[in-house]
Design a protein around this motif. Structure first.
Motif, PDB file in Angstrom:
ATOM      1  N   THR A  32      -1.626  -6.312  -1.820  1.00  0.00           N
ATOM      2  CA  THR A  32      -2.103  -6.302  -0.430  1.00  0.00           C
ATOM      3  C   THR A  32      -2.692  -4.928  -0.084  1.00  0.00           C
ATOM      4  N   ARG A  37      -7.562  -2.057   1.364  1.00  0.00           N
ATOM      5  CA  ARG A  37      -8.516  -0.953   1.132  1.00  0.00           C
ATOM      6  C   ARG A  37      -9.928  -1.503   0.857  1.00  0.00           C
ATOM      7  N   GLU A  58       2.044   3.263   8.804  1.00  0.00           N
ATOM      8  CA  GLU A  58       2.736   2.080   9.348  1.00  0.00           C
ATOM      9  C   GLU A  58       2.318   0.834   8.583  1.00  0.00           C
ATOM     10  N   ARG A 128      -1.038  12.141  -6.340  1.00  0.00           N
ATOM     11  CA  ARG A 128      -2.122  11.147  -6.330  1.00  0.00           C
ATOM     12  C   ARG A 128      -3.123  11.477  -5.224  1.00  0.00           C
ATOM     13  N   ARG A 146       6.008   6.304   5.910  1.00  0.00           N
ATOM     14  CA  ARG A 146       5.956   5.107   5.051  1.00  0.00           C
ATOM     15  C   ARG A 146       7.350   4.785   4.519  1.00  0.00           C
TER      16      ARG A 146
HETATM   17  P1  B4P Z   1       0.135   0.096  -1.394  1.00  0.00           P
HETATM   18  O1  B4P Z   1      -1.268   0.168  -1.811  1.00  0.00           O
HETATM   19  O2  B4P Z   1       0.919  -1.127  -1.720  1.00  0.00           O
HETATM   20  O3  B4P Z   1       0.717   1.369  -2.083  1.00  0.00           O
HETATM   21  P2  B4P Z   1       1.974   2.151  -2.552  1.00  0.00           P
HETATM   22  O4  B4P Z   1       3.227   1.507  -2.071  1.00  0.00           O
HETATM   23  O5  B4P Z   1       1.668   3.534  -2.111  1.00  0.00           O
HETATM   24  O6  B4P Z   1       1.979   2.284  -4.128  1.00  0.00           O
HETATM   25  P3  B4P Z   1       2.593   1.768  -5.510  1.00  0.00           P
HETATM   26  O7  B4P Z   1       4.071   1.567  -5.526  1.00  0.00           O
HETATM   27  O8  B4P Z   1       1.738   0.630  -5.956  1.00  0.00           O
HETATM   28  O9  B4P Z   1       2.400   3.017  -6.440  1.00  0.00           O
HETATM   29  P4  B4P Z   1       1.548   3.293  -7.746  1.00  0.00           P
HETATM   30  O10 B4P Z   1       1.811   2.402  -8.897  1.00  0.00           O
HETATM   31  O11 B4P Z   1       0.136   3.379  -7.315  1.00  0.00           O
HETATM   32  O12 B4P Z   1       0.262   0.293   0.207  1.00  0.00           O
HETATM   33  C1  B4P Z   1      -0.517   1.181   0.973  1.00  0.00           C
HETATM   34  C2  B4P Z   1      -0.426   0.865   2.477  1.00  0.00           C
HETATM   35  O13 B4P Z   1      -1.059  -0.426   2.772  1.00  0.00           O
HETATM   36  C3  B4P Z   1       0.989   0.705   3.065  1.00  0.00           C
HETATM   37  O14 B4P Z   1       1.547   1.963   3.439  1.00  0.00           O
HETATM   38  C4  B4P Z   1       0.711  -0.217   4.304  1.00  0.00           C
HETATM   39  O15 B4P Z   1       0.223   0.522   5.407  1.00  0.00           O
HETATM   40  C5  B4P Z   1      -0.381  -1.142   3.827  1.00  0.00           C
HETATM   41  N1  B4P Z   1       0.162  -2.418   3.288  1.00  0.00           N
HETATM   42  C6  B4P Z   1       0.087  -2.834   1.989  1.00  0.00           C
HETATM   43  N2  B4P Z   1       0.707  -4.022   1.844  1.00  0.00           N
HETATM   44  C7  B4P Z   1       1.195  -4.369   3.067  1.00  0.00           C
HETATM   45  C8  B4P Z   1       1.971  -5.476   3.538  1.00  0.00           C
HETATM   46  N3  B4P Z   1       2.371  -6.467   2.711  1.00  0.00           N
HETATM   47  N4  B4P Z   1       2.320  -5.519   4.858  1.00  0.00           N
HETATM   48  C9  B4P Z   1       1.927  -4.547   5.683  1.00  0.00           C
HETATM   49  N5  B4P Z   1       1.213  -3.459   5.303  1.00  0.00           N
HETATM   50  C10 B4P Z   1       0.841  -3.365   3.997  1.00  0.00           C
HETATM   51  O16 B4P Z   1       2.110   4.723  -8.178  1.00  0.00           O
HETATM   52  C11 B4P Z   1       2.063   5.870  -7.340  1.00  0.00           C
HETATM   53  C12 B4P Z   1       1.769   7.115  -8.164  1.00  0.00           C
HETATM   54  O17 B4P Z   1       2.829   7.354  -9.087  1.00  0.00           O
HETATM   55  C13 B4P Z   1       0.492   7.010  -9.003  1.00  0.00           C
HETATM   56  O18 B4P Z   1      -0.211   8.213  -8.925  1.00  0.00           O
HETATM   57  C14 B4P Z   1       1.000   6.741 -10.412  1.00  0.00           C
HETATM   58  O19 B4P Z   1       0.136   7.248 -11.406  1.00  0.00           O
HETATM   59  C15 B4P Z   1       2.331   7.476 -10.412  1.00  0.00           C
HETATM   60  N6  B4P Z   1       3.309   6.868 -11.318  1.00  0.00           N
HETATM   61  C16 B4P Z   1       3.511   5.529 -11.505  1.00  0.00           C
HETATM   62  N7  B4P Z   1       4.511   5.332 -12.400  1.00  0.00           N
HETATM   63  C17 B4P Z   1       4.956   6.599 -12.765  1.00  0.00           C
HETATM   64  C18 B4P Z   1       5.980   7.068 -13.641  1.00  0.00           C
HETATM   65  N8  B4P Z   1       6.766   6.237 -14.353  1.00  0.00           N
HETATM   66  N9  B4P Z   1       6.165   8.413 -13.756  1.00  0.00           N
HETATM   67  C19 B4P Z   1       5.386   9.274 -13.055  1.00  0.00           C
HETATM   68  N10 B4P Z   1       4.397   8.894 -12.205  1.00  0.00           N
HETATM   69  C20 B4P Z   1       4.189   7.560 -12.059  1.00  0.00           C
END
Ligand code: B4P
Length: 190
Positions: A32, A37, A58, A128, A146
């Motif tokens: 999502t 995005r 949020e 990131r 968040r």
């Molecule tokens: P999302 O895009 O879902 O993002 P996220 O929670 O930030 O990231 P994710 O957990 O996927 O992390 P990633 O693998 O990228 O949400 C963004 C926003 O959109 C929300 O705040 C909200 O506002 C809105 N939204 C989305 N869905 C919604 C819903 N259902 N309802 C309401 N609002 C919604 O990893 C993060 C970083 O860590 C990367 O740089 C990665 O390279 C690094 N990484 C990953 N694994 C690693 C490891 N093992 N070791 C070290 N680094 C690591």
């Protein structure tokens, strides 16, 4: 159908692990965050509205996100299963997902939770933010907000899926490949 939810706080690695899982298990990926995005980048009204919430750290209103997921599922009738990445994030979203899956005559197979402490998450997201251009990753107070949203609205879903015997937690700190193997072990045990 294999339908899995990848669950965890912001920055836990949901997107990172989903990419690997969808290629191994031949699933459709519904992120999502990515869908929102894409709407914002296309300059749609939905995207502009959603961006106001995302920029503050949020959650976007349930009706917007649920509608987007439903449209995506309808557009992929050929899917062998779905990875829900970052969805559901609230109880109304989880209820709506159950209803949508029933309409497809299927259900959630498994929920995989990535468990990572807050200090590590802040480090990852700020790192990131330096390269991704994502405004919601660049400001520590937005990131903390968040987490607050996660604690208040999303974490209760862990109990919701535990009660159904579907939740499996995996340590989300360490090498990406090691975490991936742990996730696959839970799926392969189904
Ligand atoms: P999302 O895009 O879902 O993002 P996220 O929670 O930030 O990231 P994710 O957990 O996927 O992390 P990633 O693998 O990228 O949400 C963004 C926003 O959109 C929300 O705040 C909200 O506002 C809105 N939204 C989305 N869905 C919604 C819903 N259902 N309802 C309401 N609002 C919604 O990893 C993060 C970083 O860590 C990367 O740089 C990665 O390279 C690094 N990484 C990953 N694994 C690693 C490891 N093992 N070791 C070290 N680094 C690591």
């Amino acid at each position: 159908m294999l339908n899995l939810i990848i669950f965890g706080p912001p920055g836990a690695g949901k997107g990172t692990q989903s990419e690997k899982l969808l290629s191994k298990y031949q699933l459709q990926h519904i992120s999502t965050g990515d869908l929102l995005r894409a709407e914002r980048n296309a300059g749609t009204e939905l995207g502009n509205q959603a961006n106001e919430f995302i920029a503050k750290g949020e959650l976007v209103p349930d009706a917007v996100v649920i509608g987007m997921v439903k449209n995506f599922m309808i557009a992929h009738p050929e899917a062998k299963g779905f990875i829900f990445d970052g969805f559901p994030r609230t109880t109304p979203q989880a209820d709506a997902l159950d209803v949508m899956l029933q309409e497809f005559q299927t259900s959630i197979s498994i929920v995989l939770g990535l468990e990572v402490n807050e200090d590590e998450l802040v480090k990852r997201l700020l790192l990131r933010g330096q390269s991704s251009g994502r405004a919601d990753d660049q400001d520590e107070s937005t990131i903390r907000n968040r987490f607050q949203e996660y604690q208040n609205k999303t974490l209760p879903l862990q109990g919701y899926y535990q009660a159904q015997g579907k939740y499996h937690g995996v340590m989300g700190i360490g090498e990406v490949e090691v975490i991936f193997s742990a996730l696959c072990a839970h799926i392969d045990a189904l």
